[in-house]
Write a protein that holds these residues in place. Structure first.
Motif, PDB file in Angstrom:
ATOM      1  N   ASP A 143      -2.758   4.112   4.432  1.00  0.00           N
ATOM      2  CA  ASP A 143      -3.075   3.181   5.524  1.00  0.00           C
ATOM      3  C   ASP A 143      -4.257   2.288   5.158  1.00  0.00           C
ATOM      4  O   ASP A 143      -4.246   1.084   5.405  1.00  0.00           O
ATOM      5  N   GLU A 144      -5.287   2.880   4.558  1.00  0.00           N
ATOM      6  CA  GLU A 144      -6.467   2.107   4.140  1.00  0.00           C
ATOM      7  C   GLU A 144      -6.076   1.079   3.078  1.00  0.00           C
ATOM      8  O   GLU A 144      -6.501  -0.082   3.125  1.00  0.00           O
ATOM      9  N   GLN A 154      -3.151  -0.264   2.628  1.00  0.00           N
ATOM     10  CA  GLN A 154      -2.356  -1.313   3.268  1.00  0.00           C
ATOM     11  C   GLN A 154      -3.247  -2.299   4.022  1.00  0.00           C
ATOM     12  O   GLN A 154      -3.056  -3.513   3.916  1.00  0.00           O
ATOM     13  N   MET A 155      -4.209  -1.792   4.783  1.00  0.00           N
ATOM     14  CA  MET A 155      -5.101  -2.678   5.538  1.00  0.00           C
ATOM     15  C   MET A 155      -5.877  -3.595   4.599  1.00  0.00           C
ATOM     16  O   MET A 155      -6.011  -4.791   4.858  1.00  0.00           O
ATOM     17  N   GLN A 199      -1.709   9.945   3.786  1.00  0.00           N
ATOM     18  CA  GLN A 199      -1.360   8.904   4.753  1.00  0.00           C
ATOM     19  C   GLN A 199      -2.570   8.049   5.089  1.00  0.00           C
ATOM     20  O   GLN A 199      -2.463   6.829   5.188  1.00  0.00           O
ATOM     21  N   ASP A 200      -3.737   8.680   5.250  1.00  0.00           N
ATOM     22  CA  ASP A 200      -4.968   7.928   5.521  1.00  0.00           C
ATOM     23  C   ASP A 200      -5.268   6.965   4.379  1.00  0.00           C
ATOM     24  O   ASP A 200      -5.633   5.809   4.602  1.00  0.00           O
TER      25      ASP A 200
END
Length: 71
Positions: free
Chosen positions: A27-28, A30-31, A23-24
């Motif tokens: 998320d990275e 995606q950012m 998930q981390d």
């Protein structure tokens, strides 16, 4: 439960829930993809932005030697 909160063991699409590490990373990615797309002012597609973000992440991750490099 919010619309974004996965159900126990599986999310709403039936896919397994990501581990915290996965998930981390997602998320990275995606950012970074959103930042690339914003910087391009829309001239880069979402797919291209994700591909470029993945390349950036790969270049920044610590490199581990492969078996052929260890010899």
């Amino acid at each position: 439960m919010t619309a974004y909160e996965p159900t126990v063991g599986r999310n709403r699409q039936g896919r397994p829930v990501l581990t915290p590490e996965q998930q981390d990373l997602a998320d990275e990615l995606q950012m970074r993809a959103l930042a690339i797309r914003a910087a391009s002012r829309g001239s880069v597609s979402i797919r291209e932005a994700v591909d470029l973000a993945a390349i950036e992440l790969r270049l920044e991750l610590p490199q581990t030697p492969t078996e052929s490099e260890e010899d």
